[in-house]
Motif scaffolding. Structure first.
Motif, PDB file in Angstrom:
ATOM      1  N   MET A   1      -9.136  -6.319  21.577  1.00 46.42           N
ATOM      2  CA  MET A   1      -9.176  -5.114  20.756  1.00 46.42           C
ATOM      3  C   MET A   1     -10.306  -5.238  19.742  1.00 46.42           C
ATOM      4  O   MET A   1     -10.458  -6.250  19.075  1.00 46.42           O
ATOM      5  CB  MET A   1      -7.834  -4.945  20.052  1.00 46.42           C
ATOM      6  CG  MET A   1      -7.732  -3.704  19.249  1.00 46.42           C
ATOM      7  SD  MET A   1      -6.033  -3.531  18.646  1.00 46.42           S
ATOM      8  CE  MET A   1      -6.223  -2.051  17.753  1.00 46.42           C
ATOM      9  N   GLY A   2     -11.123  -4.205  19.631  1.00 49.94           N
ATOM     10  CA  GLY A   2     -12.256  -4.232  18.725  1.00 49.94           C
ATOM     11  C   GLY A   2     -11.893  -3.789  17.325  1.00 49.94           C
ATOM     12  O   GLY A   2     -10.743  -3.494  17.017  1.00 49.94           O
ATOM     13  N   LYS A   3     -12.910  -3.727  16.512  1.00 52.75           N
ATOM     14  CA  LYS A   3     -12.709  -3.266  15.141  1.00 52.75           C
ATOM     15  C   LYS A   3     -12.413  -1.772  15.127  1.00 52.75           C
ATOM     16  O   LYS A   3     -12.886  -1.024  15.977  1.00 52.75           O
ATOM     17  CB  LYS A   3     -13.979  -3.525  14.327  1.00 52.75           C
ATOM     18  CG  LYS A   3     -14.278  -4.977  14.121  1.00 52.75           C
ATOM     19  CD  LYS A   3     -15.526  -5.129  13.276  1.00 52.75           C
ATOM     20  CE  LYS A   3     -15.812  -6.578  13.015  1.00 52.75           C
ATOM     21  NZ  LYS A   3     -16.972  -6.759  12.161  1.00 52.75           N
ATOM     22  N   GLN A   4     -11.644  -1.339  14.133  1.00 50.96           N
ATOM     23  CA  GLN A   4     -11.326   0.078  13.990  1.00 50.96           C
ATOM     24  C   GLN A   4     -12.588   0.865  13.656  1.00 50.96           C
ATOM     25  O   GLN A   4     -13.320   0.529  12.723  1.00 50.96           O
ATOM     26  CB  GLN A   4     -10.283   0.289  12.889  1.00 50.96           C
ATOM     27  CG  GLN A   4      -9.965   1.756  12.677  1.00 50.96           C
ATOM     28  CD  GLN A   4      -9.078   2.011  11.479  1.00 50.96           C
ATOM     29  OE1 GLN A   4      -8.574   1.091  10.849  1.00 50.96           O
ATOM     30  NE2 GLN A   4      -8.887   3.278  11.163  1.00 50.96           N
ATOM     31  N   ILE A   5     -12.848   1.898  14.424  1.00 52.97           N
ATOM     32  CA  ILE A   5     -13.978   2.781  14.167  1.00 52.97           C
ATOM     33  C   ILE A   5     -13.484   3.933  13.291  1.00 52.97           C
ATOM     34  O   ILE A   5     -12.476   4.565  13.592  1.00 52.97           O
ATOM     35  CB  ILE A   5     -14.543   3.359  15.487  1.00 52.97           C
ATOM     36  CG1 ILE A   5     -14.955   2.241  16.450  1.00 52.97           C
ATOM     37  CG2 ILE A   5     -15.695   4.331  15.213  1.00 52.97           C
ATOM     38  CD1 ILE A   5     -16.075   1.369  15.962  1.00 52.97           C
ATOM     39  N   MET A 130     -18.567   4.248  12.367  1.00 51.81           N
ATOM     40  CA  MET A 130     -18.740   2.796  12.244  1.00 51.81           C
ATOM     41  C   MET A 130     -17.441   2.130  11.809  1.00 51.81           C
ATOM     42  O   MET A 130     -16.630   2.750  11.123  1.00 51.81           O
ATOM     43  CB  MET A 130     -19.792   2.475  11.164  1.00 51.81           C
ATOM     44  CG  MET A 130     -21.212   2.783  11.527  1.00 51.81           C
ATOM     45  SD  MET A 130     -21.893   1.569  12.665  1.00 51.81           S
ATOM     46  CE  MET A 130     -21.937   0.093  11.655  1.00 51.81           C
ATOM     47  N   PRO A 131     -17.274   0.844  12.165  1.00 47.93           N
ATOM     48  CA  PRO A 131     -16.193   0.084  11.537  1.00 47.93           C
ATOM     49  C   PRO A 131     -16.606  -0.238  10.108  1.00 47.93           C
ATOM     50  O   PRO A 131     -17.750   0.042   9.702  1.00 47.93           O
ATOM     51  CB  PRO A 131     -16.129  -1.188  12.387  1.00 47.93           C
ATOM     52  CG  PRO A 131     -17.502  -1.334  12.942  1.00 47.93           C
ATOM     53  CD  PRO A 131     -18.044   0.068  13.117  1.00 47.93           C
ATOM     54  N   LEU A 132     -15.705  -0.832   9.326  1.00 52.37           N
ATOM     55  CA  LEU A 132     -16.096  -1.278   7.987  1.00 52.37           C
ATOM     56  C   LEU A 132     -17.251  -2.258   8.144  1.00 52.37           C
ATOM     57  O   LEU A 132     -17.197  -3.181   8.958  1.00 52.37           O
ATOM     58  CB  LEU A 132     -14.927  -1.955   7.276  1.00 52.37           C
ATOM     59  CG  LEU A 132     -13.780  -1.038   6.884  1.00 52.37           C
ATOM     60  CD1 LEU A 132     -12.672  -1.837   6.214  1.00 52.37           C
ATOM     61  CD2 LEU A 132     -14.256   0.083   5.970  1.00 52.37           C
ATOM     62  N   TYR A 133     -18.301  -2.029   7.361  1.00 47.60           N
ATOM     63  CA  TYR A 133     -19.529  -2.801   7.534  1.00 47.60           C
ATOM     64  C   TYR A 133     -20.269  -2.863   6.213  1.00 47.60           C
ATOM     65  O   TYR A 133     -20.319  -1.884   5.474  1.00 47.60           O
ATOM     66  CB  TYR A 133     -20.407  -2.112   8.594  1.00 47.60           C
ATOM     67  CG  TYR A 133     -21.638  -2.875   8.943  1.00 47.60           C
ATOM     68  CD1 TYR A 133     -21.594  -3.879   9.899  1.00 47.60           C
ATOM     69  CD2 TYR A 133     -22.843  -2.613   8.308  1.00 47.60           C
ATOM     70  CE1 TYR A 133     -22.733  -4.598  10.208  1.00 47.60           C
ATOM     71  CE2 TYR A 133     -23.981  -3.324   8.615  1.00 47.60           C
ATOM     72  CZ  TYR A 133     -23.921  -4.313   9.572  1.00 47.60           C
ATOM     73  OH  TYR A 133     -25.041  -5.039   9.872  1.00 47.60           O
ATOM     74  N   GLY A 134     -20.853  -4.023   5.899  1.00 44.48           N
ATOM     75  CA  GLY A 134     -21.685  -4.162   4.710  1.00 44.48           C
ATOM     76  C   GLY A 134     -20.979  -3.726   3.440  1.00 44.48           C
ATOM     77  O   GLY A 134     -19.885  -4.187   3.127  1.00 44.48           O
ATOM     78  N   LEU A 135     -21.605  -2.812   2.712  1.00 42.70           N
ATOM     79  CA  LEU A 135     -21.004  -2.289   1.483  1.00 42.70           C
ATOM     80  C   LEU A 135     -19.653  -1.645   1.744  1.00 42.70           C
ATOM     81  O   LEU A 135     -18.790  -1.625   0.877  1.00 42.70           O
ATOM     82  CB  LEU A 135     -21.917  -1.249   0.830  1.00 42.70           C
ATOM     83  CG  LEU A 135     -23.080  -1.751  -0.001  1.00 42.70           C
ATOM     84  CD1 LEU A 135     -23.955  -0.585  -0.433  1.00 42.70           C
ATOM     85  CD2 LEU A 135     -22.596  -2.524  -1.191  1.00 42.70           C
ATOM     86  N   GLY A 136     -19.468  -1.128   2.956  1.00 42.28           N
ATOM     87  CA  GLY A 136     -18.198  -0.516   3.317  1.00 42.28           C
ATOM     88  C   GLY A 136     -17.045  -1.511   3.298  1.00 42.28           C
ATOM     89  O   GLY A 136     -15.890  -1.127   3.151  1.00 42.28           O
ATOM     90  N   LYS A 137     -17.355  -2.798   3.453  1.00 38.72           N
ATOM     91  CA  LYS A 137     -16.342  -3.849   3.324  1.00 38.72           C
ATOM     92  C   LYS A 137     -16.230  -4.313   1.876  1.00 38.72           C
ATOM     93  O   LYS A 137     -15.197  -4.813   1.468  1.00 38.72           O
ATOM     94  CB  LYS A 137     -16.689  -5.061   4.198  1.00 38.72           C
ATOM     95  CG  LYS A 137     -16.542  -4.805   5.678  1.00 38.72           C
ATOM     96  CD  LYS A 137     -16.535  -6.070   6.498  1.00 38.72           C
ATOM     97  CE  LYS A 137     -17.823  -6.805   6.534  1.00 38.72           C
ATOM     98  NZ  LYS A 137     -17.860  -7.905   7.502  1.00 38.72           N
ATOM     99  N   ALA A 138     -17.300  -4.159   1.112  1.00 45.57           N
ATOM    100  CA  ALA A 138     -17.358  -4.690  -0.250  1.00 45.57           C
ATOM    101  C   ALA A 138     -16.828  -3.725  -1.305  1.00 45.57           C
ATOM    102  O   ALA A 138     -16.308  -4.147  -2.329  1.00 45.57           O
ATOM    103  CB  ALA A 138     -18.799  -5.080  -0.598  1.00 45.57           C
TER     104      ALA A 138
END
Length: 159
Positions: A1-5, A130-138
């Motif tokens: 299972m991949g990351k949630q988009i 997108m999945p949570l990424y970069g600033l989206g995770k921070a």
């Protein structure tokens, strides 16, 4: 299972100061594995420590990239104080001392870092499907609204 988009367009809150820290290494002599491998293998332990003690260390999130010779890790921190405290901490200090003892006298491996202090309101982001990424995770990941539809509006939202 991949990351949630996350379908649609998203951005992040930019209402807090933050620090963006780039750190990496470059393999200058590929066949000198005994010189660059210890530098490369020092990082996973530190990454585990950062995620295990994320809140108390002030570490927010990170992304990794690997090229043929060069690696880069983009890290997001709450403040320079948090980053500098971690740099003086036992695990990082031990890795730095080991590097200085083993590899700094050779040109087989290079290391680098760059630190950017970013005041609130001076960064923006957009993520489409997108999945949570970069600033989206921070930082807080939020849907784009008409008040934040353009980069200019996102940058002015907290000023």
């Amino acid at each position: 299972m991949g990351k949630q988009i996350f379908h649609g367009r998203y951005t992040t809150e930019n209402d807090e100061d933050m620090v963006v820290f780039l750190i990496g290494m470059r393999i200058n002599r590929r066949l000198a594995v005994h010189k660059w491998l210890p530098v490369f293998t020092a990082m996973p332990g530190m990454i585990k420590e950062l995620y295990t003690h994320q809140e108390e260390l002030g570490f927010l999130a990170m992304e990794n990239y690997f090229g043929l010779r060069t690696t880069v890790m983009i890290q997001y921190w709450q403040s320079t104080e948090h980053l500098l405290n971690y740099a003086r901490g036992q695990k990082h200090l031990a890795a730095w001392q080991a590097f200085n003892q083993k590899a700094s006298a050779t040109n087989a491996v290079g290391i680098y870092h760059e630190t950017y202090v970013v005041p609130k309101g001076n960064y923006e982001s957009i993520y489409g499907n997108m999945p949570l990424y970069g600033l989206g995770k921070a930082r807080k990941h939020i849907p784009i609204t008409k008040e934040r539809i353009t980069a200019s509006k996102r940058l002015k939202a907290q000023k």
